[in-house]
Design an enzyme around this catalytic site. Structure first.
Site, short mmCIF file in Angstrom:
data_model
loop_
_atom_site.label_atom_id
_atom_site.label_comp_id
_atom_site.label_asym_id
_atom_site.label_seq_id
_atom_site.Cartn_x
_atom_site.Cartn_y
_atom_site.Cartn_z
N ALA A 130 -15.44 -10.90 4.09
CA ALA A 130 -15.22 -9.50 3.64
C ALA A 130 -14.85 -9.60 2.47
O ALA A 130 -14.15 -10.83 1.85
CB ALA A 130 -14.18 -9.17 4.43
N HIS A 152 -7.09 2.26 1.07
CA HIS A 152 -8.48 1.00 0.80
C HIS A 152 -9.47 1.46 1.48
O HIS A 152 -9.40 2.22 2.48
CB HIS A 152 -7.85 -0.52 0.84
CG HIS A 152 -7.11 -0.61 2.12
ND1 HIS A 152 -6.69 -2.13 2.49
CD2 HIS A 152 -6.82 -0.21 3.27
CE1 HIS A 152 -6.14 -2.00 3.68
NE2 HIS A 152 -6.32 -1.04 4.09
N GLN A 164 -13.03 2.28 -4.35
CA GLN A 164 -13.04 0.93 -3.82
C GLN A 164 -14.49 0.67 -3.53
O GLN A 164 -15.29 1.61 -3.15
CB GLN A 164 -11.96 0.59 -2.93
CG GLN A 164 -10.78 0.09 -3.61
CD GLN A 164 -9.63 -0.64 -2.50
OE1 GLN A 164 -10.11 -0.42 -1.15
NE2 GLN A 164 -8.65 -1.14 -2.94
N ARG A 175 -3.63 6.15 -3.53
CA ARG A 175 -2.37 5.53 -3.40
C ARG A 175 -1.32 6.40 -4.17
O ARG A 175 -1.66 6.92 -5.49
CB ARG A 175 -2.44 4.10 -4.11
CG ARG A 175 -2.90 3.12 -3.15
CD ARG A 175 -2.78 1.66 -3.33
NE ARG A 175 -4.01 1.19 -2.80
CZ ARG A 175 -4.39 -0.28 -2.83
NH1 ARG A 175 -3.43 -0.67 -3.74
NH2 ARG A 175 -5.46 -0.77 -2.35
N TRP A 218 0.86 -1.24 0.06
CA TRP A 218 0.09 -0.01 0.05
C TRP A 218 0.69 1.26 -0.06
O TRP A 218 0.98 1.69 1.18
CB TRP A 218 -0.81 -0.02 1.19
CG TRP A 218 -2.01 -0.86 1.02
CD1 TRP A 218 -3.24 -0.86 0.40
CD2 TRP A 218 -2.10 -2.38 1.45
NE1 TRP A 218 -4.04 -2.02 0.30
CE2 TRP A 218 -3.39 -3.21 1.04
CE3 TRP A 218 -0.93 -3.09 2.06
CZ2 TRP A 218 -3.59 -4.43 1.33
CZ3 TRP A 218 -1.74 -4.57 2.21
CH2 TRP A 218 -2.81 -5.03 1.94
N VAL A 238 -7.75 -11.45 5.94
CA VAL A 238 -8.70 -12.63 5.82
C VAL A 238 -7.87 -13.84 6.05
O VAL A 238 -6.71 -14.03 5.57
CB VAL A 238 -9.54 -12.41 4.52
CG1 VAL A 238 -10.54 -11.56 4.50
CG2 VAL A 238 -8.57 -12.04 3.41
#
Ligand code: DAH
Length: 354
Positions: A310, A173, A213, A199, A159, A256
């Site tokens: 997610a 994000h 996003q 970004r 990122w 995740v």
């Protein structure tokens, strides 16, 4: 040709221009024109005088006079057209014809990203998801730490971040909103977030430093990967107005576990392979997975009692796919040609060629 005739023609042309400039009505123009070009007018007399010239000069003189006459007539008819166009219409001309189509009023339109946002909000709210928002200026806690990306974690390099003077950052994000939503609502929970992210990117046709996003989070008892796949499939089929195929591949995102990349069967070629899907039949679209227990804990939700999935995807990319936008830069350019045409509003939801 005689100097005298040349001189005479120049004078009549100048006189014509002068009369045209001073004539205020079409009638005045007509009278002036016939004074110059009529039989008894200046040009008529010049033509009549040809007979007095030596025989060998007559043809050329006649031709010169006719050229000048045509030129003057053209000037008059142009001036007449101008005056007629400006003149008020007669009562007969002004009558209103109700059978004529009305004037075309230019219609406003919306941005492809806005359109996709509205569609996703509509589809997911029908599944019970709440539209949630968060700040574009974030702390590194929400953007990274709470999402299981500690300072030392190599994933933090993914990122490239715009850091602000106060040690905050522009969110890279929409995932920090997962934590904010868990803090606010607890479990069970269904939220979506659609918003701007930033970004530190070098811009080109497919990268922008400001993009949109779309994030989703569903937490409840006994949520499984099957729920994730079902929601994704339904959501994409609704968006593209077309039954889509999806497949999961393993993917890594620190927040995740397990994490997946979800691909959608290419809508253009139906899976047989084309330039749009790089001949694979699939388009990589969504990052997703089961919410990591550390993330649930950061959101004050007990991972022993609740599980969740997610997902996150580039809204800008979806808008480009859906509306066949070739260059991401046109979407942030302010160029009105980037707006969707009214006939595109509800489809055809087909991905256009590269
Ligand atoms: N935040 C990720 C990114 O910016 C996208 C993402 C991946 C979001 C997986 C998620 C997820 O919620 O589960 O690339």
């Amino acid at each position: 040709m005689s100097e005298q005739l040349n001189d005479d023609l120049r004078k009549v042309t100048a006189e014509a221009e002068q009369l045209i400039a001073t004539a205020g009505t079409v009638d005045e123009l007509r009278q002036a024109e016939s004074r110059l070009t009529g039989k008894k007018g200046t040009l008529g007399q010049l033509l009549a005088s040809i007979g007095k010239l030596p025989k060998e000069d007559r043809a050329e003189a006649g031709q010169q006079i006719n050229v000048a006459k045509r030129d003057i007539e053209d000037k008059f008819s142009l001036a007449r057209a101008r005056l007629e166009a400006a003149a008020p219409k007669t009562a007969a001309e002004q009558t209103f014809d109700p059978t004529l189509p009305g004037p075309v009023v230019p219609r406003g339109s919306i941005h492809p990203v806005t359109s996709v946002i509205w569609e996703f909000e509509d589809i997911l709210s029908r599944l019970g998801f709440v539209v949630f928002g968060g700040p574009e200026m974030e702390t590194d806690y929400y953007n990274f730490d709470a999402l299981n990306i500690p300072e030392t974690h190599p994933a933090r390099d993914q990122w490239d971040t715009f850091w602000l003077d106060n040690d905050w950052l522009l969110r890279t994000h929409t995932s920090p909103c997962q934590i904010r939503a868990m803090e606010k609502y607890g479990a069970p929970l269904r939220v979506i977030v659609l918003g701007r992210c930033f970004r530190y990117e070098t811009e080109d046709a497919s990268h922008a430093n400001t993009f949109h996003q779309f994030e989703g989070l569903m937490i409840d008892r006994d949520i499984s990967i099957a729920n994730l796949v079902a929601v994704m499939k339904l959501m994409l089929s609704e968006l593209f107005h077309h039954e889509v195929k999806v497949r999961l591949r393993p993917g890594f995102f620190p927040f995740v576990e397990p994490g997946f990349e979800l691909d959608m069967g290419c809508l253009l070629c139906g899976g047989s392979g084309c330039p749009a899907c790089k001949h694979s039949g699939w388009m990589e679209l969504i990052g997703c997975g089961m919410v990591h227990p550390n993330v649930l804990r950061a959101g004050k939700i007990d991972p022993e009692q609740y599980t969740g999935f997610a997902f996150g995807l580039g809204l800008t990319r979806v808008a480009m796919m859906k509306y066949g936008v070739a260059d991401i830069r046109s979407l942030n350019s302010g160029d009105l040609r980037a707006l969707i045409r009214p006939e595109q509003r509800f489809g055809p939801a087909i991905i256009e060629k590269e």
